[in-house]
Scaffold this active site. Structure first.
Site, PDB file in Angstrom:
ATOM      1  CB  VAL A   1     -17.332  43.019 -10.003  1.00 37.59           C
ATOM      2  CG1 VAL A   1     -17.344  41.615  -9.426  1.00 37.59           C
ATOM      3  CG2 VAL A   1     -18.461  43.836  -9.409  1.00 37.59           C
ATOM      4  CB  CYS A   2     -13.466  41.963 -13.505  1.00 40.72           C
ATOM      5  SG  CYS A   2     -13.162  43.614 -14.157  1.00 40.72           S
ATOM      6  CB  THR A   3     -10.556  45.523 -10.509  1.00 42.84           C
ATOM      7  OG1 THR A   3     -10.598  46.013 -11.848  1.00 42.84           O
ATOM      8  CG2 THR A   3      -9.270  45.970  -9.842  1.00 42.84           C
TER       9      THR A   3
END
Length: 1069
Positions: A578-580
């Site tokens: 998700v952070c990517t």
């Protein structure tokens, strides 16, 4: 160019190649079965013009493989009789008939000349003139079960793009300063000598503008490049990309290549066989020159003459002295008088692909001879036909009878086959069925099952369809077209899905009449289901598929070969952390998946959320877990204080959301982090593949900025039931006014909501709930497929909402949905994990003043697909959002077509490979219908036309499993009669132990557990006394259907090992 028509083909050839093809002029000489296949493929592909030449009159033998001809064509010139039907395939192609001689002046006016089934003297004459004038020359011919193809593209032919593969790319991890410089990659692979370019590098920017340079690959996969000593120090980022290099091909003219053949072969044995076939063809031409005719079918005297001619030929030059295989030569000659549809399809597909290579200069051409034989189709020596059995009968099957005799013809006419799928391969298979006479007898028939409707893009590959057929059911149109090819064909169309929901239609009675199944399906889930039905009913399965110029054809015969074991599912995009996706995308794929989620959240989930709130009696939407809901509502409300009422309101919202996504959120990210921050291990946070973002400033004059507003505003309007607008000039004027009055629109709510903000959100939501329900926008265009639309709508109504319906299907096998829904309805998996998953690459998201590691969940991609429709703004929104996200992060974007392919999971396709795999299945059909074949005569086939790769091999034997004294394969089953009066569960278990020595510990029917030895004594006793059908009905709610003959159970037995899979138990009613 009609890009929608050629959309699948463009993914194979590319736009430059297609443009060259549309300008090409091709001469095709010879319109027997092979010539008809070449013509069909070239016209569907879209060549500029095709000139036909064949003054010979149509005869009965032509009808066995020439599908443009009929009984009414007898006596007419084959070229003239084929012209009208051929012209219907593609109105953009100019088709003409040349009635005169093949003169030197005529030949010079074409880029490509193709000769099929012609005399050797004509081949030499035309080939010599073409070589002299730089005209690409192809010669193809078939004789019964053998065929060959020859290519001469001249002595200096440049192939611009030699391979089908996309150029390799890899992210850069580090580049050293040195001589040589060493490039450390995140992936690969590359090969020594590959030419590469660099882009998007920070620091060592000199490489970004460097010309293509060769690399040497080190053992660890890093690349050695030129001297980088004087270059700037590498900081971060960058991509290395392969540069495809043109290749030069030098071909010999036919007169030289006849005596010194260069053949396409995979091994020495194939080379030797090809040389024998080469001499056999030469001898057949010699016989024709001497006697003015071809050898009579299965005439031993003619065969001996040809064998003698072959043995007297001058030895081939440049090869070791090889003795010709007399038995092989004799078999070739005996069966050479016939004309077979499958052979014409195979050689015609390959020949057309070579013609396209000559025109487009894409993919490496053959070097120079290709030989193909399928003599394994002939029966054992004791069962070979006699000359009398193969004598012409003045019927449309004379060409086939000349090879196999009347015995196989009678068997073919009595067959009843199921064809699953009426798409590209399905249409080709219906053509094969019609031409070979499958199911034309009183007791025979063909059932074709397909739920899909015809679309414009189908017309470039599915040759049974015409523009007037668009939006009509494929199965019905294909069946009618097949009957026109052969009026005796007994074909029935079924527009029901072939899946578990229709097992009441395709039931025991239906399959009891079927002799075999041909699977022409476009998903592995569908193939697995159909294969499982074949295994259950012990029916042979012929299965084929293509992707671009690749193809495969396989045969699965009960108790003879292995069962079908294709991939478990169609390939899916790998999930990304998700952070990517949210903060640090580094590839176009990251940006694309982010854009897909944007569509999903903005235009579907938000509408469902607000609709759900409208139906609630409570006054607060927040509940106990409201973080995600608030984020969703913030985005969908954006800068608006009230529900939109006009098109202008929708544009205002789209402009505000653009500002939020591509400017404000980027500034917020930059405020919380720094590219210079050092992590605990001493590396820069922004090192490696991470790309540091920069905000964009809205400019309506930039195409992607404008496209985003146009698409987002229209989708937002559709969600609110408001009229949109496609007028670009009007939108530009509206944007100009909005930007003059408020150049930087602010969103209603901030990222961190306090009590006042929550109260304001509540008030706004109360206003929004007063209007009519919102209309969730699905990334789907059902279009004319009313059956699909009604099915989905009905299911949704049953469940109360689309979300409930999707949730109800989660966990079901994909095959429990109608087959076509895999292409027309997205399925969404919840982004929920029972345990947090660490990122595959620790994102090391910096919070506060410290660099901490983020343990974030993996975001499962949304699975989308749609029926072709570029006017509904769906794809354009994803394209614009992806491009703008790439601009934020300095990622090189890709074009519209590539994004559409990824999002829609579009399989590249071209008619040439489709024709070849259908022909290969036709050959296996001969073997299956003739019966009593050994495994060694069947063939699995793989091909890659772009790389001239052809491989055929015998299928594997079914794997044998064992348990104590029992042995079985996947084709076996345990049969137990129900008896009268019907036996109880206790009797069934006792029978299994007495007859087979199996002490059952668990008995299942589907997912329902009917018995377990681990149950309490009371529960076991309750089940054991029940009759088996009574037990099944009590546990599952099942009610027996009329005509049901078998119940299938799965066993788990005492003493079994983990890998043991007992055969299914067939309880015979």
């Amino acid at each position: 160019m009609d890009e929608e028509l050629y959309s699948r083909q463009l993914y194979v050839l590319g736009l430059p190649a297609m443009e060259r093809i549309q300008e090409a002029k091709v001469l095709l000489c010879g319109l027997q079965g092979l010539g008809a296949e070449v013509a069909k493929n070239l016209v569907l592909t879209g060549v500029g013009s095709l000139t036909l030449h064949d003054p010979h009159p149509t005869c009965w033998a032509d009808l066995a493989a020439q599908f443009f001809l009929s009984e009414e064509s007898l006596g007419r010139s084959r070229a003239e009789a084929s012209h009208a039907q051929l012209a219907q395939l593609n109105e953009a192609v100019q088709i003409s008939v040349h009635k005169g001689d093949l003169t030197e002046d005529l030949l010079r006016g074409f880029q490509v000349v193709v000769l099929t089934d012609s005399k050797l003297e004509d081949q030499l004459k035309v080939g010599t003139l073409c070589h002299k004038h730089g005209v690409c020359f192809l010669m193809a011919e078939t004789r019964g079960l053998v065929g060959r193809l020859f290519c001469d593209f001249g002595e200096d032919f440049t192939v611009v793009d030699p391979t089908e593969a996309e150029p390799m790319t890899a992210a850069i991890q580090h580049i050293s300063q040195g001589s040589p410089g060493i490039v450390t990659l995140r992936g690969g692979p590359f090969y020594d000598g590959d030419m590469v370019i660099f882009s998007d590098i920070e620091g060592m920017v000199e490489l970004n503008s460097h010309s293509p340079q060769p690399v040497r690959v080190q053992k660890d996969g890093s690349l050695e490049i030129g001297d980088t000593t004087t270059f700037s120090r590498y900081l971060r980022g960058g991509v290395v990309t392969e540069v495809k290099r043109p290749k030069t091909v030098r071909h010999k003219p036919l007169d030289i290549a006849l005596l010194q053949p260069q053949v396409v072969a995979q091994n020495t044995q194939e080379v030797q066989r090809a040389h024998c076939l080469h001499q056999a063809f030469h001898a057949l031409h010699k016989f024709q020159q001497l006697h003015g005719r071809l050898p009579k079918p299965w005439d031993p005297d003619d065969a001996e003459i040809v064998v003698g001619l072959a043995q007297d030929l001058e030895p081939l030059r440049g090869t070791e002295e090889e003795s010709l295989d007399g038995a092989l030569l004799r078999t070739i000659v005996l069966s050479s008088a016939g004309s077979l549809s499958p052979m014409a399809a195979i050689l015609g597909g390959v020949a057309a692909q070579e013609a396209l290579k000559a025109i487009s200069r894409k993919f490496m051409p053959l070097d120079q001879w290709l030989y193909f034989d399928a003599l394994e189709c002939l029966p054992d020596e004791k069962l070979l036909p006699s000359p009398e059995d193969c004598h012409p009968r003045n019927c449309r099957y004379d060409g086939q009878i000349a090879v196999f005799g009347t015995g196989l013809q009678e068997k073919l006419s009595c067959q009843h086959y199921l064809l699953a799928g009426a798409g590209a391969i399905g249409c080709e298979m219906l053509k094969v069925f019609a031409l070979v006479g499958l199911g034309v007898g009183a007791n025979g028939g063909v059932a074709v099952a397909d739920m899909d409707h015809i679309e414009h893009s189908n017309l470039s590959r599915q040759f049974l369809f015409r523009p007037k057929d668009i939006r009509r059911p494929k199965a019905e149109v294909a069946a009618a077209a097949a009957r026109r090819l052969n009026p005796d064909l007994q074909v029935t169309a079924h527009t029901y899905p072939l899946d578990p929901t229709t097992e009441g239609i395709y039931d025991d009675s239906f399959f009891s009449r079927v002799h075999g199944v041909v699977a022409a399906l476009d998903s592995f889930q569908a193939r697995h289901y159909v294969a499982a039905r074949c295994t259950h009913y012990l029916k042979p399965l012929l299965e084929a598929g293509t992707q671009g110029t690749r193809g495969s054809a396989s045969v699965f015969v009960p108790e003879v070969t292995e069962v079908y074991r294709g991939p478990a599912s169609d390939s899916e995009d790998a999930p990304y952390p998700v952070c990517t996706l949210r903060h640090f995308p580094s590839t176009m794929e990251h940006s694309l998946q982010w854009a897909q989620k944007e569509f999903e959240e903005l235009f579907r989930l938000s509408a469902e959320t607000i609709n759900g709130y409208q139906q609630q009696t409570c006054t607060s939407p927040l509940g106990t877990d409201w973080t995600g809901t608030l984020a969703l509502l913030q985005q969908v409300m954006g800068v608006l204080r009230t529900r939109p009422q006009t098109w202008r309101d929708c544009v205002v919202w789209a402009l505000g959301h653009w500002q939020l996504c591509f400017h404000d959120s980027i500034l917020e990210l930059l405020r919380h982090s720094s590219s210079d921050k050092v992590l605990e291990d001493g590396t820069l946070f922004s090192s490696g593949s991470k790309k540091w973002p920069h905000p964009l400033h809205f400019d309506p004059n930039q195409d992607m900025h404008f496209l985003y507003i146009l698409t987002a505003a229209n989708l937002y309007a559709r969600m609110h039931g408001l009229p949109g607008s496609q007028s670009r000039p009007a939108l530009r004027e509206l944007l100009k006014g909005l930007l003059e009055s408020d150049p930087t629109p602010q969103n209603l709510f901030s990222a961190e909501l306090g009590q006042e903000q929550l109260k304001e959100l509540q008030e706004t939501l109360d206003d929004w709930r007063k209007g009519p329900p919102l209309k969730p926008v699905l990334f789907v265009k059902v279009g004319s497929q009313d059956g699909v639309k009604n099915w989905v709508s009905g299911e949704v109504r049953k469940q109360g909402s689309l979300r409930t319906w999707v949730s109800s299907r989660r966990g079901c096998r994909s095959s429990s949905l109608p087959l076509h829904l895999g292409r027309t309805v997205w399925q969404r998996r919840e982004m929920v994990a029972t345990q947090p998953q660490n990122c595959t690459e620790a994102c090391q998201w910096p919070t506060g003043g410290h660099a901490e590691r983020c343990h974030c969940s993996v975001d499962t991609p949304v699975i989308w697909a749609w029926q072709d429709d570029d006017s509904n703004f769906h794809v354009d929104f994803v394209v614009a959002a992806t491009d703008l996200r790439c601009q934020n992060y300095g990622i090189l974007p890709v074009n519209h077509a590539r994004i559409k392919q990824i999002v829609g999971r579009i399989i590249p396709a071209i008619v040439t490979s489709t024709a070849v795999v259908a022909g290969l299945l036709g050959l296996e059909l001969y073997k299956v219908v003739s019966g009593h074949r050994s495994r060694g005569t069947f063939r699995h086939s793989c091909l890659h036309l772009a790389e001239n790769h052809f491989m055929r091999s015998a299928p594997s034997a079914p794997a044998v499993q064992s348990f104590r004294h029992l042995e079985w394969t996947s084709w076996d089953r345990l049969k137990v009669p129900a008896e009268q009066p019907e036996r109880t569960l206790e009797s069934l278990l006792a029978h299994l132990q007495e007859e087979h020595g199996l002490k059952v510990e668990m008995l299942l029917h589907g997912q329902a557990l009917l018995y377990s030895s681990g149950w309490s004594f009371e529960k076991r006793a309750q089940h054991l006394c029940l009759r088996v059908t009574e037990l099944v009905q009590q546990v599952t709610g099942w009610k027996p259907k009329p005509g049901l003959k078998v119940l299938v159970f799965e066993l788990s037995c005492e003493g079994e090992e983990d890998e043991t899979a007992f055969p299914p138990l067939h309880y015979e009613l």
